[in-house]
Scaffold this motif. Sequence first.
Motif, PDB file in Angstrom:
ATOM      1  N   ILE A  37      42.048 -16.042 -50.399  1.00  0.00           N
ATOM      2  CA  ILE A  37      42.153 -15.786 -51.842  1.00  0.00           C
ATOM      3  C   ILE A  37      43.603 -15.469 -52.202  1.00  0.00           C
ATOM      4  O   ILE A  37      44.259 -14.663 -51.523  1.00  0.00           O
ATOM      5  CB  ILE A  37      41.242 -14.611 -52.255  1.00  0.00           C
ATOM      6  N   ILE A  38      44.090 -16.101 -53.256  1.00  0.00           N
ATOM      7  CA  ILE A  38      45.398 -15.750 -53.805  1.00  0.00           C
ATOM      8  C   ILE A  38      45.153 -14.951 -55.084  1.00  0.00           C
ATOM      9  O   ILE A  38      44.425 -15.405 -55.972  1.00  0.00           O
ATOM     10  CB  ILE A  38      46.245 -16.994 -54.113  1.00  0.00           C
ATOM     11  N   VAL A  39      45.725 -13.760 -55.148  1.00  0.00           N
ATOM     12  CA  VAL A  39      45.654 -12.949 -56.358  1.00  0.00           C
ATOM     13  C   VAL A  39      47.020 -13.023 -57.015  1.00  0.00           C
ATOM     14  O   VAL A  39      48.035 -12.693 -56.392  1.00  0.00           O
ATOM     15  CB  VAL A  39      45.291 -11.483 -56.052  1.00  0.00           C
ATOM     16  N   VAL A  40      47.023 -13.497 -58.256  1.00  0.00           N
ATOM     17  CA  VAL A  40      48.300 -13.630 -58.967  1.00  0.00           C
ATOM     18  C   VAL A  40      48.436 -12.465 -59.940  1.00  0.00           C
ATOM     19  O   VAL A  40      47.645 -12.349 -60.871  1.00  0.00           O
ATOM     20  CB  VAL A  40      48.381 -14.956 -59.741  1.00  0.00           C
ATOM     21  N   GLY A  41      49.402 -11.564 -59.658  1.00  0.00           N
ATOM     22  CA  GLY A  41      49.648 -10.415 -60.528  1.00  0.00           C
ATOM     23  C   GLY A  41      49.240  -9.105 -59.885  1.00  0.00           C
ATOM     24  O   GLY A  41      48.109  -8.962 -59.425  1.00  0.00           O
ATOM     25  N   ALA A  42      50.206  -8.171 -59.840  1.00  0.00           N
ATOM     26  CA  ALA A  42      49.964  -6.869 -59.186  1.00  0.00           C
ATOM     27  C   ALA A  42      49.946  -5.728 -60.178  1.00  0.00           C
ATOM     28  O   ALA A  42      50.585  -4.691 -59.994  1.00  0.00           O
ATOM     29  CB  ALA A  42      51.020  -6.622 -58.113  1.00  0.00           C
TER      30      ALA A  42
END
Length: 391
Positions: free
Chosen positions: A7-12
Amino acid sequence: MGANLSIIVVGAGVFGLGSAIELARRGHTITLLDPGPIPHPRAASTDISKAVRMDYGSDELYMALMEEAFEVWDQWNREWKEALYHQDGFLVLSPSEMKPGSFEYESFQMLRKRGHSAERLSSKILRSRFPAWNAEKYSDGYFNPRAGWAESAKVVEQLARYAQAAGVSVRQNLSASSLSMDDRRVTGVVATDGERYSADVVILATGTWSPLLSNRLSTMISHVAQPIFYFHPKNVDLYKARVFPVWAADLSNTGWYGFPVTSDGTVKVSNHGPGRKVHPDDNRETAAGDEVWCRKFLSDNLPSLAEAPLAGSRTCLYCDSWDGNFYIDYDPEFPGLVYATGGSGHAFKFTPVLGRIVADVVERKPNPYSSRFAWRKPSAQTVKEQARFKG
Ligand SMILES: Cc1cc2nc3c(=O)[nH]c(=O)nc-3n(C[C@H](O)[C@H](O)[C@H](O)COP(=O)(O)OP(=O)(O)OC[C@H]3O[C@@H](n4cnc5c(N)ncnc54)[C@H](O)[C@@H]3O)c2cc1C
């Protein structure tokens, strides 16, 4: 859905970090991208304080969700060296008798209905207990002790540590410039280093920037700038939490709300109103006249703060969904793409439970709250009205 997804999570911000931590703890392989630093100075999650309250008028779902979040805020305070959630209470002020249908009345009733204690106020009580206020202005309202504020930027720092401890690959200084597709399936992102990063699922948790990466959100989400003012009053004792808790003054009509003084002597005041439509990358300065508008409110309501030196001001952007609810769901037409966004100016307080909802959605597991945040389109009428409203 498989047990070990990439999974790629974009935004922290809090949506991204909350999702990354929970999914990593469930055994998935997580890569988190953010231009950084984390907390990002332009992120909505980054500030000295955010209100943490369960007072949501007659909307019982948000109060129920907050009851769960409070348990985790308490647990985090026990885990963290310094408590970052301060349960100083919430002061809700009404200029006249609270009436059915008003935010104040319905919140007070719902608190009672769900067994929470809330103390009804009068001008007399306001004058004696909360002396900074011009008590003549407010004859009704209540004080809710199960509420307070969180040091939001520091909370984001803690979450970044949890993410790393959970095995999330946190990639700072790296942004997603576009989604990579195979026909209609989202298969990853192309990042600002020119590389293509593949994944089974991409979670778009880019807050107010989300419609820039997926224009599918363009009629659902808008970027709205809200002003924030930071004052340095001389008489800080008047603004200490015991006598000056988080407050909302006739919120539906004025939009003004604020916080107790912080350890460095700062009193934050902000407005929850229509705001200004902007581009996420515009400068974050307040508009001409905003400070005058704020000081006018203060001179009528908090006279001793109206003259206080201004330590700073800026705008922060609401990622406003058309109905004010979050978007946590797969895109129905683009498999592999999940939205975790649409905070609409009120998601920070739910930080402890956002990751759980996103993870259940990603794994296609039942969740008592997810239907409220499921993919939905505004009616043509709503789009027309919003276009007219936003001008
Ligand atoms: C003025 C104001 C006051 C508020 N007050 C409260 C409050 O009192 N209580 C409350 O509960 N909530 C409050 N909120 C709402 C709350 O702050 C937000 O709902 C919440 O922080 C949103 O989190 P997020 O993760 O969606 O977005 P953000 O925190 O904005 O995070 C998005 C992240 O995405 C990153 N990003 C953007 N583009 C890319 C890209 N292309 N690639 C990689 N990363 C990218 C950014 O750098 C950023 O770190 C307030 C919001 C504002 C604006």
